[in-house]
Design a protein around this motif. Structure first.
Motif, PDB file in Angstrom:
ATOM      1  N   SER A  84       8.364  -3.409 -12.621  1.00 55.44           N
ATOM      2  CA  SER A  84       9.560  -4.231 -12.462  1.00 55.44           C
ATOM      3  C   SER A  84      10.724  -3.395 -11.924  1.00 55.44           C
ATOM      4  O   SER A  84      11.468  -3.826 -11.041  1.00 55.44           O
ATOM      5  N   GLY A  88      11.514  -4.651  -8.470  1.00 59.32           N
ATOM      6  CA  GLY A  88      12.523  -5.694  -8.697  1.00 59.32           C
ATOM      7  C   GLY A  88      12.017  -6.874  -9.507  1.00 59.32           C
ATOM      8  O   GLY A  88      12.774  -7.788  -9.824  1.00 59.32           O
ATOM      9  N   PHE A  89      10.745  -6.884  -9.843  1.00 60.58           N
ATOM     10  CA  PHE A  89      10.209  -7.972 -10.671  1.00 60.58           C
ATOM     11  C   PHE A  89       8.835  -7.573 -11.197  1.00 60.58           C
ATOM     12  O   PHE A  89       8.191  -6.676 -10.664  1.00 60.58           O
ATOM     13  N   ASN A  91       5.633 -10.183 -12.839  1.00 65.19           N
ATOM     14  CA  ASN A  91       5.169 -11.433 -13.457  1.00 65.19           C
ATOM     15  C   ASN A  91       3.801 -11.176 -14.054  1.00 65.19           C
ATOM     16  O   ASN A  91       2.937 -10.647 -13.370  1.00 65.19           O
ATOM     17  N   THR A 109       8.209 -13.107 -17.182  1.00 65.36           N
ATOM     18  CA  THR A 109       8.831 -12.753 -15.904  1.00 65.36           C
ATOM     19  C   THR A 109       9.910 -11.718 -16.217  1.00 65.36           C
ATOM     20  O   THR A 109      10.839 -11.999 -16.962  1.00 65.36           O
ATOM     21  N   ASN A 111      12.724  -8.922 -14.856  1.00 65.17           N
ATOM     22  CA  ASN A 111      13.534  -8.448 -13.717  1.00 65.17           C
ATOM     23  C   ASN A 111      14.531  -7.400 -14.187  1.00 65.17           C
ATOM     24  O   ASN A 111      15.169  -7.589 -15.222  1.00 65.17           O
ATOM     25  N   PHE A 123      16.709  -5.008 -18.548  1.00 65.76           N
ATOM     26  CA  PHE A 123      15.736  -5.953 -17.989  1.00 65.76           C
ATOM     27  C   PHE A 123      16.001  -7.330 -18.593  1.00 65.76           C
ATOM     28  O   PHE A 123      16.350  -7.420 -19.773  1.00 65.76           O
TER      29      PHE A 123
END
Ligand code: ADP
Length: 364
Positions: A84, A88-89, A91, A109, A111, A123
């Motif tokens: 992440s 940037g992420f 899932n 999720t 981020n 986060f």
């Protein structure tokens, strides 16, 4: 991981307070914020319903409170934090344990949030109970597994009889009947592909998918599949570009399934008379095969789910477009079992290009 900077701690404190206000305003989703080491900083009330823990019990604990307890999962969580931060992420889906020890499927999720200077703050983690969806998927798998095994034998017989019939018709040179027969054979092929897909899903779910890797000529491989499609496609034009010399290493029949799925989707989801371009290309190490269409494209919100089992775009398929939402999932599983990648670039209204990589065969 992220560095700490005392000077900015007041600003960060302010931002974290407002983050707390924002996450409290989400009523439908369980949300919390995590520090760089994965400690829970704050969370909203919905998380109490999901996990059974009060927010006071959660704050200060690490993400491991959401794991169902084994070390493997904790390791996977650490990887998700790193992924992440780097991309940037992140899932992912996993089994979580509530306070009363009941287990449930959860989608996460994650981020990272940065300040204006690019410094990591925390986060955000959004959690959603997906147990019902997972149970439905299991039921579907079981049903489809049984159905596909039952279908396989009669389809194989029909297929063999059709070969005999082709031989007979050719020798009698009855062109009209032969044409009807070719149409029938293309439907048998569709049915065979469908049953193959269902069987492979079953193998994936039982973890028993075996790859028979061999060296094979990638140009011949692509050309044969394109030729078969051209013989049975009326609406769209299938264009083949690029060429790669040499051999690749993989399970040819499983990889055929991948390319067939991608071309079939390109045809299915693009307007009549449009082109579907199949390209073979290579860099130093990898051969890349791509399938480009000029159809509706895939929106950015759907693109992250596109390789998920049973996923189908609602907008695209509400006109009764046939399909089960398994082709891309199967393709992804086949590619990752090869240790290779499959990915997509797409723009709404402009079309999509799906790519997958193959390794060149080593010289003896
Ligand atoms: P199916 O086509 O049977 O639904 P797939 O797994 O092959 O299953 O595809 C999943 C979903 O992804 C499709 O339902 C469709 O919404 C979307 N999709 C796949 N290929 C394309 C494409 N070339 N263009 C636009 N959407 C696509």
């Amino acid at each position: 991981m992220a560095t700490k900077n005392k000077k900015n701690s007041k600003v960060v404190y302010g931002i974290k307070k407002s983050a707390s206000f924002i996450i409290d305003s989400f009523k439908k989703h369980a949300i919390c914020t995590l520090s760089d080491s994965g400690k829970i900083i704050n969370c909203n009330k919905t998380i109490e319903v999901l996990t059974g823990y009060t927010t006071d019990e959660l704050v200060g604990k690490t993400y491991s409170i959401f794991c169902s307890g084994n070390e493997f999962e904790k390791k996977a969580w650490r990887k998700h934090l790193e992924h992440s931060l780097a991309h940037g992420f992140s899932n992912f889906e996993g089994i979580s344990a509530a306070k009363n020890k009941t287990r449930f499927w959860c989608s996460f999720t994650m981020n990272p949030v940065f300040d204006d200077g690019g410094k990591f703050l925390f986060f955000t983690l959004i959690m959603q109970d997906i147990t019902e969806r997972k149970l439905n998927e299991e039921k579907k798998d079981e049903y489809l597994g049984i159905a596909s095994h039952e279908l396989r034998t009669p389809i194989l017989s029909i297929s063999l009889y059709s070969e005999l019939l082709a031989y007979q018709l050719k020798s009698e040179s009855d062109k009209k009947t032969l044409k009807i027969f070719y149409d029938m054979r293309s439907q048998i092929k569709r049915l065979t592909n469908l049953v193959d897909d269902l069987l492979v899903v079953n193998e994936i779910e039982r973890n028993s998918l075996v790859l028979n890797k061999i060296k094979f000529n990638v140009n011949k491989f692509v050309r044969k599949i394109v030729r078969d499609f051209r013989a049975t496609t009326v609406g769209q034009k299938i264009v083949l570009t690029g060429k790669v010399n040499g051999l690749v290493f993989g399970d040819e029949s499983r990889l055929t399934q991948v390319l067939v799925n991608l071309i079939a989707n390109g045809i299915k989801y693009s307007p009549l008379l449009e082109k579907v371009i199949v390209n073979v290309n290579s860099d130093k190490d990898k051969v890349i095969i791509s399938v480009q269409d000029f159809g509706p494209g895939i929106g950015s919100r759907e693109i992250r789910d596109i390789f998920r089992r049973y996923f189908r775009s609602y907008n695209l398929n509400k006109g009764n477009m046939p399909g089960l939402g398994l082709g891309l999932y199967i393709s992804k599983q086949i590619m990752s079992r090869h240790g290779e990648k499959i990915w997509v670039k797409s723009k709404l209204g402009k079309g999509s290009t799906f790519y997958f990589s193959l390794s060149r065969a080593k010289k003896d």
